[in-house]
Design an enzyme around this catalytic site. Structure first.
Site: not given
Ligand code: NDP
Length: 476
Positions: A32-33, A74, A128-130, A182, A185-186, A189, A287, A445
């Protein structure tokens, strides 16, 4: 190098995917960053399997067994681009980068093309599935090359949800196909949620039922054709009582629906492809309307109800609404699958619609019994021009029709918005129509723009000389 697969991004989703992989006996490199988050994962979950933590991206890459597989989890957009760039510099030919975030499929296509030139595989992967899904078994929609799936697929399939032993994960198609599916799918949803909302609203206003009573009706519906996760969620939400006020929680929640953009993408893309996704479109606009505070304020005193509700047969009305919901849901899915079909043609993806329905049966937010029937329909005929053309679904809609028409009429007469119920019925009547007023549109037209028209009785393209006295017709 000792790990089978790596995950960078230990946010909510990333850490849960990593834990799921570890639980399934894959050795997982994690990074992780902000390094403290990786330590945090090790402290809390380190004993759940074999994790290989790294502080730097360099060490993370070194810890992977070639050909390396690195999942990026990320924030979508610039953050994803930045992490992919850094990773690409450290990887070797044949390695695989997986973007498991919610990227727009056109970004995925761009990234895939750029990385391919550098000899790297790039897999845009819908998940998907949160949070819970990521941890216990999501529905997984990987795109990218068929070659990359040979290495990646078995690992993803092992951590996905399963129905009757079949994984809710399959290779969707090349480059952006996974993220495209995906996205749809959304979008579906959104429609699924909105039709449940419309049913709730009509039952509440039409019969004066309480949220708790509607929760019970929904629980009953959830035992039949409408059996789905979102129905279950709605049942739970409707019976929740606010601890502070003692009122139904649904009456305390501000009625402005949020959105993160995947519904909007689905609609924008459908417009590009000229596919009518009216169900998803109306759900997305609904929405937007709910959050249009300025307009809602300005319109708050507008004249409304034409007739007072006076439903004589309560049970019959409940059944009418259930049928309207089911038929509208079928239309929304039919349209969503048409969007996938159109994109497959446009982008040259070999997507099996049956497989898409199959991998949505569990793990994802739209999981439902219904998707088993959709799978059967596309298994029977992969070329089905629309889901409605399948006998099972056609019969379902035909049975629903009188109920559905009654509900849409009653909603209009009593001033209750039912945008997806009513637009889906219009779609049904439109798509089955012998003649559409599109003939008049073509005439219009041709009149103002000389856009020409075709005739029903002979080949060719024609134009009427509207400006002349005789208004003669010429072939053009
Ligand atoms: P979080 O906000 O929990 O975590 C974000 C992550 O991204 C952190 O690890 C953060 O690192 C990292 N990050 C952000 N910016 C950078 C950067 N510039 N360089 C490196 N690392 C970076 O996000 P989620 O886990 O909720 O979501 C991640 C992805 O998953 C998104 O694309 C989101 O759309 C998708 N998602 C999908 C869901 C689903 O149901 N499929 C549900 C929720 C999200 P740091 O800790 O250093 O800040």
């Amino acid at each position: 190098s000792s790990a089978d697969i790596g995950v960078t991004g230990m946010g909510v989703m990333g850490r849960n995917l990593a834990r799921n992989l570890a639980r399934h006996e894959h050795r997982v490199a994690i990074h992780n960053r902000t390094a403290s988050k990786t330590e945090d994962v090790m402290d809390q979950f380190g004993d759940e399997g074999t994790f290989v933590p790294s502080e730097s991206l360099e060490d993370f890459v070194s810890s992977l067994t070639p050909p390396r597989v690195a999942i990026v989890m990320v924030q979508a957009g610039a953050a994803t681009d930045a992490v992919i760039d850094d990773l690409a510099d450290l990887l070797d030919e044949g390695d695989i980068i997986v973007d498991a975030g919610n990227a727009l499929f056109t970004d995925t296509r761009r990234r895939e093309a750029a990385l391919k030139e550098r000899g790297l595989h790039f897999v845009g992967c819908g998940v998907s599935g949160g949070e819970e899904g990521a941890l216990w078994g999501p529905s997984i929609m990987p795109g990218g090359s068929a070659d990359s799936y040979k290495r990646l697929g078995p690992m993803l399939e092992s951590i996905s949800a399963h129905v009757d032993g079949e994984p809710c994960c399959t290779h969707v198609g090349e480059d952006g196909a996974g993220h495209f599916v995906k996205m749809v799918h959304n979008g579906i949803e959104y429609a699924d949620m909105q039709v449940i909302g419309e049913a709730y609203d009509l039952l509440r206003r039409g019969l004066g039922l309480t949220p708790a009573e509607i929760s019970e009706i929904f629980a009953e519906w959830n035992k039949g054709d409408l059996d789905s996760y979102l129905m279950e969620v709605s049942t739970e939400v409707l019976r929740q009582v606010d601890a502070e006020t003692g009122k139904p929680l649904v009456d305390i929640i501000v009625d402005q629906a949020g959105q993160k953009g995947t519904g909007m993408w689905t609609v924008q893309t459908a417009l590009d492809l000229a596919v009518p996704v009216t169900g998803i479109g109306e759900a997305t606009f609904a929405r937007g309307l709910s959050s249009a505070v300025v307009q809602r304020d300005a319109a708050a005193d507008f004249e409304g109800i034409a007739d007072e509700w006076n439903i004589a047969d309560r049970d019959a009305f409940i059944e009418d609404v259930r049928q309207a919901l089911y038929a509208s849901k079928i239309i929304a899915y039919s349209q969503g699958f048409n969007e996938i079909q159109a994109a497959a043609t446009e982008y040259g993806w070999d997507i099996s619609l049956a497989d898409m329905a199959r991998i949505w049966r569990d793990g994802c937010i739209i999981r439902a019994r219904f998707l088993g029937d959709v799978t059967k329909a596309y298994d029977k005929n992969p070329e089905l021009p629309l889901l409605l053309a399948d006998e099972y679904f056609y019969n379902a809609v035909k049975t629903a029709l009188p109920h559905w028409r009654r509900v849409v009429s009653l909603a209009a007469l009593h001033g209750v918005p039912a945008p997806v119920f009513s637009s889906s019925l219009s779609y049904y009547d439109g798509v089955r129509a012998d003649r559409l007023p599109a003939a008049l549109i073509q005439g219009q037209r041709d009149y103002f723009g000389a856009h020409t028209y075709k005739r029903v009785d002979k080949e060719g393209t024609f134009h009427t000389l509207w400006a002349t006295e005789e208004r003669g017709e010429v072939e053009s």
